[in-house]
Motif scaffolding. Sequence first.
Motif, PDB file in Angstrom:
ATOM      1  N   GLU A 337       0.822  -1.226   0.000  1.00 51.73           N
ATOM      2  CA  GLU A 337       0.000   0.000   0.000  1.00 51.73           C
ATOM      3  C   GLU A 337       0.852   1.272   0.000  1.00 51.73           C
ATOM      4  O   GLU A 337       0.566   2.238  -0.704  1.00 51.73           O
ATOM      5  CB  GLU A 337      -0.892   0.042   1.247  1.00 51.73           C
ATOM      6  CG  GLU A 337      -2.041  -0.933   1.234  1.00 51.73           C
ATOM      7  CD  GLU A 337      -2.705  -1.041   2.605  1.00 51.73           C
ATOM      8  OE1 GLU A 337      -2.347  -0.271   3.526  1.00 51.73           O
ATOM      9  OE2 GLU A 337      -3.582  -1.906   2.762  1.00 51.73           O
ATOM     10  N   SER A 356      -2.021   0.779   5.948  1.00 54.76           N
ATOM     11  CA  SER A 356      -1.007   0.067   6.741  1.00 54.76           C
ATOM     12  C   SER A 356      -0.330   0.995   7.752  1.00 54.76           C
ATOM     13  O   SER A 356       0.166   0.537   8.778  1.00 54.76           O
ATOM     14  CB  SER A 356       0.037  -0.566   5.817  1.00 54.76           C
ATOM     15  OG  SER A 356       0.538   0.393   4.909  1.00 54.76           O
ATOM     16  N   TYR A 359      -1.498   0.691  11.438  1.00 54.81           N
ATOM     17  CA  TYR A 359      -1.325  -0.587  12.148  1.00 54.81           C
ATOM     18  C   TYR A 359       0.097  -0.699  12.649  1.00 54.81           C
ATOM     19  O   TYR A 359       1.049  -0.374  11.909  1.00 54.81           O
ATOM     20  CB  TYR A 359      -1.571  -1.767  11.194  1.00 54.81           C
ATOM     21  CG  TYR A 359      -3.008  -1.957  10.761  1.00 54.81           C
ATOM     22  CD1 TYR A 359      -3.847  -2.828  11.447  1.00 54.81           C
ATOM     23  CD2 TYR A 359      -3.511  -1.282   9.655  1.00 54.81           C
ATOM     24  CE1 TYR A 359      -5.165  -3.021  11.038  1.00 54.81           C
ATOM     25  CE2 TYR A 359      -4.826  -1.467   9.240  1.00 54.81           C
ATOM     26  CZ  TYR A 359      -5.645  -2.339   9.936  1.00 54.81           C
ATOM     27  OH  TYR A 359      -6.950  -2.526   9.523  1.00 54.81           O
ATOM     28  N   GLY A 362       2.064  -2.966  10.367  1.00 52.11           N
ATOM     29  CA  GLY A 362       2.050  -2.606   8.944  1.00 52.11           C
ATOM     30  C   GLY A 362       1.099  -3.463   8.114  1.00 52.11           C
ATOM     31  O   GLY A 362       1.258  -3.572   6.897  1.00 52.11           O
ATOM     32  N   PHE A 363       0.078  -4.048   8.744  1.00 52.94           N
ATOM     33  CA  PHE A 363      -0.890  -4.919   8.052  1.00 52.94           C
ATOM     34  C   PHE A 363      -1.354  -4.274   6.739  1.00 52.94           C
ATOM     35  O   PHE A 363      -1.778  -3.125   6.715  1.00 52.94           O
ATOM     36  CB  PHE A 363      -2.083  -5.177   8.984  1.00 52.94           C
ATOM     37  CG  PHE A 363      -3.204  -5.941   8.349  1.00 52.94           C
ATOM     38  CD1 PHE A 363      -2.980  -7.192   7.816  1.00 52.94           C
ATOM     39  CD2 PHE A 363      -4.487  -5.408   8.300  1.00 52.94           C
ATOM     40  CE1 PHE A 363      -4.013  -7.913   7.231  1.00 52.94           C
ATOM     41  CE2 PHE A 363      -5.532  -6.117   7.722  1.00 52.94           C
ATOM     42  CZ  PHE A 363      -5.296  -7.366   7.187  1.00 52.94           C
ATOM     43  N   ASP A 364      -1.261  -5.055   5.670  1.00 50.74           N
ATOM     44  CA  ASP A 364      -1.533  -4.527   4.327  1.00 50.74           C
ATOM     45  C   ASP A 364      -2.766  -5.229   3.772  1.00 50.74           C
ATOM     46  O   ASP A 364      -2.737  -6.423   3.523  1.00 50.74           O
ATOM     47  CB  ASP A 364      -0.309  -4.801   3.440  1.00 50.74           C
ATOM     48  CG  ASP A 364      -0.335  -3.995   2.170  1.00 50.74           C
ATOM     49  OD1 ASP A 364      -1.333  -4.096   1.427  1.00 50.74           O
ATOM     50  OD2 ASP A 364       0.635  -3.261   1.919  1.00 50.74           O
ATOM     51  N   GLN A 365      -3.862  -4.491   3.590  1.00 51.47           N
ATOM     52  CA  GLN A 365      -5.101  -5.128   3.112  1.00 51.47           C
ATOM     53  C   GLN A 365      -5.533  -4.562   1.768  1.00 51.47           C
ATOM     54  O   GLN A 365      -6.688  -4.638   1.400  1.00 51.47           O
ATOM     55  CB  GLN A 365      -6.203  -4.985   4.162  1.00 51.47           C
ATOM     56  CG  GLN A 365      -6.511  -3.539   4.513  1.00 51.47           C
ATOM     57  CD  GLN A 365      -7.237  -3.365   5.840  1.00 51.47           C
ATOM     58  OE1 GLN A 365      -8.221  -4.014   6.104  1.00 51.47           O
ATOM     59  NE2 GLN A 365      -6.731  -2.485   6.685  1.00 51.47           N
TER      60      GLN A 365
END
Length: 389
Positions: A337, A356, A359, A362-365
């Motif tokens: 992201e 990200s 979070y 760095g959670f990338d959704q």
Amino acid sequence: MSAPLPAPASRLPNVGTTIFSVMSALATEHGAVNLGQGFPDFDCDPALVDAVTQAMQAGHNQYPPMPGAPALRQAMAAKMQALYGLACNPDTEITITAGATQAILTAVLAVVHPGDEVIVLEPCYDSYVPNIELAGGVAVRVPLTPGTFRPDFDRIAAALSPRTRAIIVNSPHNPSGTVWTEADMLHLQELMAPTHVLLISDEVYEHMVFDGQVHQSVARFPALARRAFIVSSFGKTYHVTGWKVGTVVAPAPLTAEFRKVHQFNVFTVNTPMQHALATYMGNPAPYRELPAFYQRKRDLFREGLAGTRFRLLPGEGTYFQCVDISRLAVPERELPESDFCQWLTREIGVAAIPLSAFYGNGFDQRVVRFCFAKKDDTLREALTRLSRL
Ligand code: PMP
Ligand code: GLN
């Protein structure tokens, strides 16, 4: 100059420059339309500027009382009563702060002791966790439900421990635009009832709630309000993010602790702005008209994006619109992201913020955030550029 000392051991070793500053600088460098950092690109009501001038000319230029100008605290008390039915004493339960950022830091420093746990719901605004760490506390990160960003009360309940000092909530929510319902608030109230856990409620987007929904302020729920710091910001409500003036409403014992920190942190907040805001608040129309004002911009922006391959997430509140990038035709959709946002800024000329960044891990959704608090022309220019995708 002689050689400097080595850099001091950092209190915040994992913190760099905020994503908002980074993306704004990149947008300027590349001449991009800046839909990254959240701020309006239009002016506030000229009457508000006039009110500041008049306050200065009337001699309101020295320190106000430490908790804030009495007229502004009284105006705030009247508003809390009128909008949310909360009776609060302006002398003992309302403090004027240098924006919401200082308000939240001050609340955290006032109540969090070393080793205390504070629950944050991720994705969350980037200042919360460093605030907790500066107090020597431990941030306990609980995810909002993936995909919908709604609170997951089972996970919140599971995160409560004998060491939990506070929980920080934020509705309308930055970055997702989710708005908590009455049922959500009652659920939170029920969960907290058997505990002494405190609540820090970040309500800076309280007047940006769309489609007839109602802002469920903590102030409407007496069993929550008795344990809460309720944080607001005039910057968002009156299109003056650079003024940095906000408020904290909290029961007297909490306010007393809050002010002990506040007085040695900023002591007071600029006087003429406070007088101007007090005068301006006499007319409720500006904040009553804000939902319609921003809903129209949201709709303009969403309609423009509907013709692209961005997948629109719901936008119930705030001035942010999140989009999923995974269906874009460009190979860049495969980028993380944050790299995607840099690419979008450089190559397409529109700046956005990666989710990200909100979070800890760095959670990338595949979701990025645009700010639509912009002139219609600015939004149209951004849409023209984005239509290439
Ligand atoms: N909380 C949230 C969720 C925000 O989006 C912002 C705005 N940047 C703030 C707090 C800080 O507000 P202020 O500019 O009044 O410090
Ligand atoms: N709250 C704003 C946002 O989310 C930015 C404020 C800041 O730059 N710290 O974009």
